[in-house]
Design a protein around this motif. Sequence first.
Motif, short mmCIF file in Angstrom:
data_model
loop_
_atom_site.label_atom_id
_atom_site.label_comp_id
_atom_site.label_asym_id
_atom_site.label_seq_id
_atom_site.Cartn_x
_atom_site.Cartn_y
_atom_site.Cartn_z
N MET A 1 41.62 43.58 40.57
CA MET A 1 42.06 44.82 40.33
C MET A 1 43.01 44.65 39.05
O MET A 1 43.84 44.02 38.98
N GLU A 2 42.45 45.85 37.92
CA GLU A 2 43.22 45.67 36.61
C GLU A 2 44.68 46.39 36.98
O GLU A 2 44.89 47.51 37.41
N ASN A 3 45.86 45.47 36.75
CA ASN A 3 47.28 46.08 36.79
C ASN A 3 48.07 45.38 35.57
O ASN A 3 48.63 44.42 35.61
N PRO A 4 47.91 46.18 34.54
CA PRO A 4 48.73 45.14 33.44
C PRO A 4 50.23 45.33 33.45
O PRO A 4 50.72 44.43 32.74
N MET A 10 49.88 44.60 44.47
CA MET A 10 48.47 45.15 44.77
C MET A 10 47.43 44.54 44.05
O MET A 10 46.59 45.12 43.62
N THR A 11 47.30 43.07 44.29
CA THR A 11 45.89 42.74 43.66
C THR A 11 44.94 42.31 44.55
O THR A 11 43.69 41.74 44.16
N THR A 12 45.01 42.42 45.96
CA THR A 12 43.98 42.03 46.71
C THR A 12 43.68 43.29 47.55
O THR A 12 44.34 44.29 47.89
N GLU A 60 37.87 41.43 42.10
CA GLU A 60 36.84 40.36 41.65
C GLU A 60 37.43 38.94 42.17
O GLU A 60 38.38 38.67 41.87
N GLY A 61 36.41 38.27 42.86
CA GLY A 61 36.92 36.85 43.40
C GLY A 61 37.04 36.18 41.98
O GLY A 61 36.46 36.14 41.04
N ASP A 62 38.35 35.40 42.17
CA ASP A 62 38.53 34.26 41.21
C ASP A 62 37.27 33.25 41.09
O ASP A 62 36.93 32.82 39.75
N SER A 63 36.89 32.86 42.32
CA SER A 63 36.03 31.65 42.15
C SER A 63 34.65 31.74 42.54
O SER A 63 33.56 31.08 42.53
N ASN A 64 34.43 33.19 43.29
CA ASN A 64 33.02 33.45 43.96
C ASN A 64 32.69 34.81 43.73
O ASN A 64 33.63 35.65 44.19
N PRO A 65 31.48 34.81 42.92
CA PRO A 65 31.17 36.53 42.70
C PRO A 65 30.71 37.05 44.00
O PRO A 65 30.82 38.61 44.09
N ASP A 66 30.76 36.55 45.33
CA ASP A 66 30.40 37.09 46.46
C ASP A 66 31.79 37.79 46.83
O ASP A 66 31.77 38.78 47.90
#
Length: 116
Positions: A1-4, A10-12, A60-66
């Motif tokens: 999640m974009e949060n500048p 709240m990133t998960t 978006e997953g850091d290491s896994n596109p799933d």
Amino acid sequence: MENPENIDQMTTLSQVMKTLSERGIQREFRMNESCEMKFENSEKIYTPSELTILKTYRFEGDSNPDDNAVLYVVKDNAGNRGMIIDSYGADSNYPGDKFDEFLRDIPIHESDEFNF
């Protein structure tokens, strides 16, 4: 999640779902096998025009596109609020094009109430 402003806040998906639950949004709108969108524990079948997207969160997953997912905060014409959750990328929670078509047809009215 974009949060500048605060990258750690709240990133998960689970953090956002917990905060929404604390604000009374605990039920989901789900599309069934017959491509009917229903509110959890209800038999009402919705059309896109009966719903409004109030907020969209993308993860978006850091290491896994799933691990990619999107959560929509949604309100129906009667004022019921809930969420639609979908994984995206290689696989989706919903097979075929009907779910994507349904989502594209829901009006969007972003609400500052859900900026957290």
